[in-house]
Motif scaffolding. Structure first.
Motif, mmCIF file in Angstrom:
data_model
loop_
_atom_site.group_PDB
_atom_site.id
_atom_site.type_symbol
_atom_site.label_atom_id
_atom_site.label_comp_id
_atom_site.label_asym_id
_atom_site.label_seq_id
_atom_site.Cartn_x
_atom_site.Cartn_y
_atom_site.Cartn_z
ATOM 1 N N ASP B 298 -9.181 6.288 -3.587
ATOM 2 C CA ASP B 298 -9.600 4.887 -3.648
ATOM 3 C C ASP B 298 -8.995 4.249 -4.903
ATOM 4 O OD1 ASP B 298 -11.239 5.770 -1.585
ATOM 5 O OD2 ASP B 298 -12.917 6.121 -2.948
ATOM 6 N N PHE B 299 -8.599 3.003 -4.779
ATOM 7 C CA PHE B 299 -8.008 2.322 -5.931
ATOM 8 C C PHE B 299 -8.630 0.948 -6.148
ATOM 9 C CE2 PHE B 299 -4.994 5.488 -4.669
ATOM 10 C CZ PHE B 299 -4.655 6.059 -5.885
ATOM 11 N N ALA B 300 -8.658 0.541 -7.408
ATOM 12 C CA ALA B 300 -9.277 -0.733 -7.764
ATOM 13 C C ALA B 300 -8.276 -1.627 -8.488
ATOM 14 C CB ALA B 300 -10.487 -0.491 -8.660
ATOM 15 N N CYS B 301 -8.515 -2.908 -8.420
ATOM 16 C CA CYS B 301 -7.756 -3.871 -9.213
ATOM 17 C C CYS B 301 -8.362 -3.925 -10.620
ATOM 18 C CB CYS B 301 -7.823 -5.252 -8.572
ATOM 19 S SG CYS B 301 -7.102 -5.335 -6.923
ATOM 20 N N TYR B 302 -7.817 -4.798 -11.449
ATOM 21 C CA TYR B 302 -8.214 -4.851 -12.848
ATOM 22 C C TYR B 302 -9.731 -5.028 -13.023
ATOM 23 C CZ TYR B 302 -8.081 -5.789 -17.837
ATOM 24 O OH TYR B 302 -8.284 -5.706 -19.195
ATOM 25 N N CYS B 303 -10.330 -4.074 -13.690
ATOM 26 C CA CYS B 303 -11.752 -4.098 -14.044
ATOM 27 C C CYS B 303 -12.683 -4.298 -12.844
ATOM 28 C CB CYS B 303 -12.035 -5.150 -15.117
ATOM 29 S SG CYS B 303 -11.434 -4.651 -16.734
ATOM 30 N N CYS B 304 -12.273 -3.832 -11.682
ATOM 31 C CA CYS B 304 -13.116 -3.989 -10.491
ATOM 32 C C CYS B 304 -13.884 -2.708 -10.191
ATOM 33 C CB CYS B 304 -12.272 -4.374 -9.289
ATOM 34 S SG CYS B 304 -13.282 -4.592 -7.812
ATOM 35 N N PRO B 305 -15.205 -2.825 -10.002
ATOM 36 C CA PRO B 305 -16.009 -1.648 -9.675
ATOM 37 C C PRO B 305 -16.123 -1.385 -8.171
ATOM 38 C CG PRO B 305 -17.436 -3.477 -10.252
ATOM 39 C CD PRO B 305 -16.033 -4.011 -10.288
ATOM 40 N N LEU B 306 -15.360 -2.089 -7.330
ATOM 41 C CA LEU B 306 -15.480 -1.891 -5.888
ATOM 42 C C LEU B 306 -14.474 -0.883 -5.328
ATOM 43 C CD1 LEU B 306 -16.178 -5.476 -4.492
ATOM 44 C CD2 LEU B 306 -17.734 -3.887 -5.581
ATOM 45 N N ALA B 307 -13.241 -0.932 -5.790
ATOM 46 C CA ALA B 307 -12.191 -0.006 -5.323
ATOM 47 C C ALA B 307 -12.017 -0.047 -3.811
ATOM 48 C CB ALA B 307 -12.478 1.422 -5.787
ATOM 49 N N CYS B 308 -11.656 -1.206 -3.261
ATOM 50 C CA CYS B 308 -11.551 -1.350 -1.809
ATOM 51 C C CYS B 308 -10.194 -0.902 -1.292
ATOM 52 C CB CYS B 308 -11.841 -2.787 -1.385
ATOM 53 S SG CYS B 308 -10.560 -3.976 -1.799
ATOM 54 N N LYS B 309 -9.251 -0.627 -2.194
ATOM 55 C CA LYS B 309 -7.911 -0.219 -1.739
ATOM 56 C C LYS B 309 -7.874 1.292 -1.526
ATOM 57 C CE LYS B 309 -3.065 -0.768 -3.225
ATOM 58 N NZ LYS B 309 -2.488 0.507 -3.627
ATOM 59 N N LYS B 310 -7.311 1.700 -0.406
ATOM 60 C CA LYS B 310 -7.247 3.129 -0.066
ATOM 61 C C LYS B 310 -5.802 3.544 0.093
ATOM 62 C CE LYS B 310 -11.439 2.327 0.383
ATOM 63 N NZ LYS B 310 -12.097 2.616 -0.868
ATOM 64 N N SER B 311 -5.491 4.721 -0.359
ATOM 65 C CA SER B 311 -4.133 5.200 -0.129
ATOM 66 C C SER B 311 -4.161 6.545 0.551
ATOM 67 C CB SER B 311 -3.369 5.303 -1.446
ATOM 68 O OG SER B 311 -3.050 4.017 -1.898
ATOM 69 N N GLY B 312 -3.167 6.753 1.362
ATOM 70 C CA GLY B 312 -3.071 8.024 2.064
ATOM 71 C C GLY B 312 -1.701 8.216 2.649
ATOM 72 N N VAL B 313 -1.573 9.284 3.400
ATOM 73 C CA VAL B 313 -0.283 9.618 3.976
ATOM 74 C C VAL B 313 -0.543 10.236 5.347
ATOM 75 C CG1 VAL B 313 -0.230 11.897 2.862
ATOM 76 C CG2 VAL B 313 1.920 10.782 3.466
ATOM 77 N N THR B 314 0.358 9.995 6.288
ATOM 78 C CA THR B 314 0.209 10.604 7.619
ATOM 79 C C THR B 314 1.424 11.473 7.912
ATOM 80 O OG1 THR B 314 1.208 8.663 8.616
ATOM 81 C CG2 THR B 314 -1.185 8.736 8.579
ATOM 82 N N LYS B 315 1.284 12.319 8.909
ATOM 83 C CA LYS B 315 2.380 13.226 9.296
ATOM 84 C C LYS B 315 2.954 12.788 10.640
ATOM 85 C CE LYS B 315 1.186 17.472 6.885
ATOM 86 N NZ LYS B 315 -0.154 17.291 6.299
ATOM 87 N N GLY B 316 4.022 13.449 11.052
ATOM 88 C CA GLY B 316 4.574 13.223 12.382
ATOM 89 C C GLY B 316 5.669 12.179 12.398
ATOM 90 N N LYS B 317 5.960 11.731 13.611
ATOM 91 C CA LYS B 317 7.067 10.802 13.850
ATOM 92 C C LYS B 317 7.009 9.563 12.937
ATOM 93 C CE LYS B 317 8.845 8.051 17.716
ATOM 94 N NZ LYS B 317 8.486 7.517 19.036
ATOM 95 N N TYR B 318 5.819 9.011 12.789
ATOM 96 C CA TYR B 318 5.691 7.775 12.000
ATOM 97 C C TYR B 318 5.209 8.035 10.575
ATOM 98 C CZ TYR B 318 5.851 5.795 16.687
ATOM 99 O OH TYR B 318 6.215 5.462 17.962
ATOM 100 N N GLY B 319 4.984 9.277 10.249
ATOM 101 C CA GLY B 319 4.380 9.592 8.957
ATOM 102 C C GLY B 319 5.392 9.678 7.825
ATOM 103 N N GLY B 320 4.915 10.280 6.738
ATOM 104 C CA GLY B 320 5.807 10.539 5.625
ATOM 105 C C GLY B 320 5.844 9.462 4.558
#
Lengths: 239, 600
Positions: B298-320
């Motif tokens: 989870d990631f947040a913008c400057y001084c934000c306690p919500l952290a609504c941004k998510k990062s991840g990665v997928t596999k397969g044909k469309y992943g990477g």
């Protein structure tokens, strides 16, 4: 023998990275600590010794919001308002903790690791004081925080260079005076970064005084984290 | 500190034609009345464009990055930068002015707005046009314009990395455009941190028209506040209102993606080019699925306690690829709206759109329109350069995204947006060309949600789902987007009082709820006057026929459709309540005077 030791150390380092970067890690060079002793809880004290406490990072919880920077600055850069010293407005430029953001998304808070062997202080070329034995850049033997005697400091930047080359690189020479900044003060025993972190990513915990360090700068930590989280080691930005 | 507390009292103006920059003082009364962000941006635009019909892509049109009075202070969730300029997308039905268009503003999180304030400015204003592709570097008072030709055509993810390497200092905060912006696709975005965007309304196209690839800012300063002790006390309260609350944790858990399933269940989601409000496969692309299969952190913008941004990665044909999302808007516009339920495919589409520097919402809307026109036989495969653009096809969607950004073949047409596309295709396709004033609608569907329909038709930048569903909401949001604070924490009622307290402590202007809304009303009315001057009238506050004719056939709101008379009655009441002429929508003299807008 030397070779064996080296291999052992490398093994431990690798082990530690894997373990810690998945779970709880600690600020900069202190990373090795728990792996080396095989202890995965974040706190302990050695019996019979006064405890030493420091700021520890859980990279899995850090969201990169930089509230720690503002909280640190607010405490360590107070403001004079109508003759009163009040907490500052939290300008992150003056913070002693610095969150490094990377692409892909990895955030690494970097704070003084209070290295037991103080390569920064050893690099200080100023003649030790006859009474205290301290160079201009020195460690407080009680808290283990690093300090600079601005009156004797010649602004050569040796401490910062040693820190950058061997450890976390958190020390920054002031752009004008060359005198070192960003040494953690532990806020007099109540570190504001740990207190204000909205995500519980920073804690103030007891550690061994004789812990060993292998010096990991934010770039190396970020690369490890990216490998663990995303399976990629290609990190953008400055190397 | 001189001038108005809480501000530097100056903006940085960079003229790319002459290559010169200067700081310009902002009158304290403008800061007081228009606050920052969307409001101050609007006032600066009004002052600079003295006549209607200025071509949005001409050097004259200023491109402005405006933080607010909260920016640069550790006020929770105050990370926003408002990008304000004249729209390259919108157009009135008719006007005496050839290049008539609305104001546009796009609000972006991250770290850029606070950094502008650290550098010592209340805003950046870019005018003119560089001879060659360039970038701007701002290091406190030092401003340089440099050659960016070697970055020409570079996608945003690669550029984000390459640019910092070039600058040699990770402390710089950067914004940039991708190939789409360079190619002047009207709905191009401006990207920050490779994943955050000023997406809506075409600010990336305006940036491209200036031959400006990127801006980098860093600084070491900070504005002061009017009442230091009061500020600290209110900051404490604001943090307490959010830290560790169920509310904050809910944002950290799923961000906006929670609504992908929620709105589908409620029948308010944009599905199959707005034909339906429910997507039966929403659970495959929703927050639970993403949390289980994709998100790592989870990631947040400057001084934000919500952290609504998510990062991840997928596999397969469309992943990477490592990227954030799905979020509600990205997940629905490229997922539900196109009937795509393949999570890795959806995420690849989202990544590519950001990478090329397109607006996720308009891109998803345009592709949905083309899918429907293709299904109905109004266009054939030849029209689509051989792309078999069927519902749910990831490959066809990815191919279309590339074509749009490159303006290649059918992409050149699709790049002009659904209003222009439907005009080209004809055959009654305008009934399902889902836009208002030329700007495409977002991921909230409205057959069963008349208040949201009001938001779309009366918003100042064309179809905007964020404008507000009634007058009070519109005024509050126009003001909120002027302060630098994000909209997301403000659903927490406990934040309201400390937020007003903070704003008062910073600016020295006493804000209660009414005063806050009054400032927003002033901003909204100035935007309206700008649009009115360009030639926008009541007839432009118009929805496509679909919303009055095509009742939902499935879901919780099955059978729902808007009623033309009720809708018009609602609008009449709205204009009257606003103090506007219900025939022309012109704000009345009395209202303008009451708001201190006599100068218009």
């Amino acid at each position: 023998m030397t070779r064996d030791n080296e291999q052992t150390r490398q093994h431990q380092t690798t082990f530690t990275r894997r373990e810690f970067l998945k779970g709880v890690g600690v600020g900069g060079g202190a990373l090795v600590l728990f792996g080396q002793f095989g202890i995965h809880s974040a706190a302990w004290a050695l019996s019979g010794e006064p405890t030493l406490k420091m700021v520890v990072v859980d990279y899995n919880k850090c969201t990169g919001c930089r509230t720690c920077e503002a909280a640190c600055s607010s405490r360590n850069r107070p403001a004079a308002v109508a003759g009163k010293a009040l907490p500052g407005l939290g300008n992150p430029y003056f913070a002693n903790i610095k969150v490094h953001n990377f692409n892909p998304d990895v955030d690494v808070p970097n704070v003084c690791a209070m290295c037991a062997d103080t390569p920064c202080a050893k690099a200080c070329p100023v003649e030790p004081d006859a009474k205290t034995g301290r160079r201009a850049f020195y460690r407080d033997d009680v808290t283990h925080t690093m300090h600079n005697d601005a009156n004797r400091c010649i602004g050569c930047g040796s401490c910062a260079k040693a820190c950058a080359a061997q450890r976390t690189g958190v020390i920054r020479p002031n752009p004008e005076t060359g005198k070192p900044e960003r040494m953690c003060t532990l806020c007099g025993g109540d570190p504001q970064c740990a207190k204000r972190c909205p995500f519980g990513a920073l804690s103030y915990v007891e550690v061994r005084r004789d812990r060993k360090f292998y010096g990991l700068g934010p770039e190396k930590i970020a690369a490890e984290l990216a490998r663990n989280w995303y399976g990629t080691a290609t990190l953008g930005g400055v190397k | 500190m001189s001038g108005k507390p809480g501000y530097h009292g100056r903006i940085l103006e960079i003229d790319l034609t002459s290559g010169k920059s200067r700081t310009v003082a902002v009158p304290p009364e403008d800061l007081d009345k228009f606050v920052g962000g969307q409001g101050l941006g609007m006032k600066l635009l009004w002052d600079r464009l003295k006549k209607p019909g200025v071509d949005a892509l001409s050097p004259e049109n200023p491109l402005m990055f405006i933080p607010g009075p909260f920016s640069g202070l550790p006020v929770p969730s105050s990370s926003r930068t408002c990008v304000v300029t004249k729209s390259p997308i919108t157009a009135p039905l008719k006007s005496d002015h050839r290049h008539a268009s609305t104001v546009t503003y796009s609000n972006m999180g991250g770290f850029f707005g606070p950094e502008i304030r650290f550098a010592g400015y209340d805003g950046l204003v870019v005018t003119g046009k560089a001879r060659e592709l360039s970038y701007i570097v701002i290091d406190n008072d030092k401003v340089t314009i440099r050659d960016a030709r070697k970055f020409k055509g570079m996608r945003t993810d690669a550029f984000d990395k390459a640019f910092l390497e070039e600058l040699g200092d990770r402390n710089y905060k950067t914004v940039y455009i991708g190939p789409a912006g360079e190619n002047l696709v009207p709905y191009s975005s401006i990207i920050h941190t490779a994943g955050r965007a000023a997406g809506r309304g075409g600010s990336g196209c305006v940036m491209g028209s200036k031959n400006l690839k990127a801006i980098a800012v860093k600084g070491s300063g900070q504005p002061g506040v009017a009442d230091h002790e009061r500020f600290l006390a209110a900051l404490e309260k604001a943090r307490r209102a959010l830290y560790g609350t169920t509310y904050a944790k809910s944002w950290a858990e799923q961000g906006t993606a929670r609504a992908i399933v929620g709105n589908s269940n409620a029948g308010t989601e944009s599905v199959r080019n707005y034909r339906e409000g429910t997507f039966t496969e929403a659970d495959k692309i929703g927050g639970d699925a993403a949390r289980r299969d994709v998100w790592v952190r989870d990631f947040a913008c400057y001084c934000c306690p919500l952290a609504c941004k998510k990062s991840g990665v997928t596999k397969g044909k469309y992943g990477g690829v490592v990227h954030d999302g799905p979020e509600y808007e990205t997940g629905v516009m490229l997922g539900s709206n196109l009937m795509i339920s393949d999570m890795p495919g959806l995420l690849r589409a989202i990544y590519n759109i950001d990478d090329l520097g397109l607006d996720q919402i308009s891109t998803g809307n345009v592709i949905g329109f083309l899918m429907e026109a293709y299904e109905k036989g109004m266009i054939d495969r030849k029209f689509l350069d051989g792309i078999d653009l069927t519902w749910g096809s990831v490959d066809a969607t990815l191919a279309m995204i590339e074509k749009i950004a490159a303006k290649e073949g059918v992409g050149a047409l699709a790049a002009q947006g659904v209003a222009n596309l439907s005009r080209h295709i004809g055959q009654g396709s305008e009934k399902f060309a889902i836009h208002v004033k030329g700007l495409e609608l977002a991921a909230h569907n409205i057959q069963g949600n008349q208040p949201r329909a009001l938001s779309y038709v009366t918003a100042s930048r064309g179809a905007c789902h964020m404008s507000g569903d009634d007058i009070a909401m519109q005024n509050r949001r126009a003001m909120l987007d002027s302060t630098g604070m994000c909209f997301f924490p403000t659903f927490e009622p406990a934040l309201e009082e400390p937020m007003l307290e903070l704003l008062s402590a910073i600016t020295g202007h006493e804000y209660d709820k009414a005063e806050f809304e009054k400032a927003g009303e002033r901003i909204f009315n100035l935007e309206k006057m700008f649009n009115y001057r360009e030639g926008f009238r009541r007839g432009d506050d118009k929805l496509p026929d679909r919303f009055f004719e095509d009742a939902f056939t499935i879901g919780a709101k099955k059978g729902a459709v808007l009623d033309r008379k009720k809708f018009q009655d609602m609008l009449t009441t709205y204009y009257q309540d606003r103090g506007w002429d219900p025939t022309t929508t012109k704000p009345g003299e009395a209202k303008l005077k009451e708001l201190g807008l006599e100068f218009v």
